[in-house]
Design an enzyme around this catalytic site. Structure first.
Site, PDB file in Angstrom:
ATOM      1  N   LEU A  64       0.803  -1.104  -0.081  1.00 52.65           N
ATOM      2  CA  LEU A  64      -0.044  -0.076   0.107  1.00 52.65           C
ATOM      3  C   LEU A  64       0.852   1.205   0.082  1.00 52.65           C
ATOM      4  O   LEU A  64       2.086   1.177   0.626  1.00 52.65           O
ATOM      5  CB  LEU A  64      -1.037   0.205   1.385  1.00 52.65           C
ATOM      6  CG  LEU A  64      -1.736  -1.139   1.384  1.00 52.65           C
ATOM      7  CD1 LEU A  64      -2.625  -1.127   2.784  1.00 52.65           C
ATOM      8  CD2 LEU A  64      -2.732  -1.467   0.152  1.00 52.65           C
ATOM      9  N   ASP A  65       0.273   2.326  -0.570  1.00 56.70           N
ATOM     10  CA  ASP A  65       1.116   3.538  -0.663  1.00 56.70           C
ATOM     11  C   ASP A  65       0.606   4.571   0.444  1.00 56.70           C
ATOM     12  O   ASP A  65      -0.116   4.131   1.460  1.00 56.70           O
ATOM     13  CB  ASP A  65       1.079   4.352  -1.912  1.00 56.70           C
ATOM     14  CG  ASP A  65      -0.416   4.624  -2.250  1.00 56.70           C
ATOM     15  OD1 ASP A  65      -1.202   5.112  -1.368  1.00 56.70           O
ATOM     16  OD2 ASP A  65      -0.762   4.809  -3.323  1.00 56.70           O
ATOM     17  N   SER A  66       1.033   5.493   0.755  1.00 58.46           N
ATOM     18  CA  SER A  66       0.837   6.439   1.975  1.00 58.46           C
ATOM     19  C   SER A  66      -0.726   6.989   1.837  1.00 58.46           C
ATOM     20  O   SER A  66      -1.185   7.051   2.882  1.00 58.46           O
ATOM     21  CB  SER A  66       2.004   7.766   1.883  1.00 58.46           C
ATOM     22  OG  SER A  66       1.901   8.420   0.806  1.00 58.46           O
ATOM     23  N   ASP A 114      -3.081   5.175   0.771  1.00 61.14           N
ATOM     24  CA  ASP A 114      -3.896   4.073   1.237  1.00 61.14           C
ATOM     25  C   ASP A 114      -3.907   3.957   2.719  1.00 61.14           C
ATOM     26  O   ASP A 114      -5.048   3.735   3.395  1.00 61.14           O
ATOM     27  CB  ASP A 114      -3.225   2.604   0.628  1.00 61.14           C
ATOM     28  CG  ASP A 114      -3.338   2.658  -0.928  1.00 61.14           C
ATOM     29  OD1 ASP A 114      -4.475   3.401  -1.546  1.00 61.14           O
ATOM     30  OD2 ASP A 114      -2.239   2.172  -1.673  1.00 61.14           O
TER      31      ASP A 114
END
Length: 124
Positions: free
Chosen positions: A79-81, A83
């Site tokens: 996941l990215d920031s 998310d």
């Protein structure tokens, strides 16, 4: 250990019985009186773990089979920031609490989410 943390730790284990009747001006009244201290309704750790994992598993970009109490949002789930911010917001909604941005920025894994919620006195 900070005094507020020590106080919270002690109060978590204290139970104070309360009389079910209230006497005012010599007359006895029955009312809605709690029988234990307000710390009685603190969430059980197993319940917190289950609910945090459910929130993370229900996130659209997450493979539910990969979610464990120790999973890291970026390293393990990809996941990215953004998310991560969305997951933290979902946790706020699930537990009816507001996580300050300074604290929310630190929550990057299920483990940290569980610990934050479990130690938060207003989580419900």
């Amino acid at each position: 250990m900070a005094s507020s943390a020590l106080r919270s730790s002690i109060l978590r284990h204290i139970r104070i019985p309360v009389s079910p009747t209230l006497t005012l001006n010599g007359s006895t009244k029955l009312g809605s009186v709690r029988f234990m201290s307000s710390h009685d309704d603190h969430l059980d750790k197993e319940e917190v773990i289950a609910r945090v994992l459910d929130v993370v598993k229900s996130f659209p970009k997450v493979d539910p089979a990969k979610v464990t109490p120790d999973v890291h949002f970026q390293k393990d789930l990809g996941l990215d920031s953004l998310d991560t911010v969305e997951i933290v917001m979902a946790l706020e909604e699930e537990f009816k609490l507001e996580i300050p941005d300074k604290e929310a920025d630190k929550i990057d894994s299920c483990h940290l989410a569980i610990e934050y919620v479990y130690n938060h006195p207003m989580a419900g």
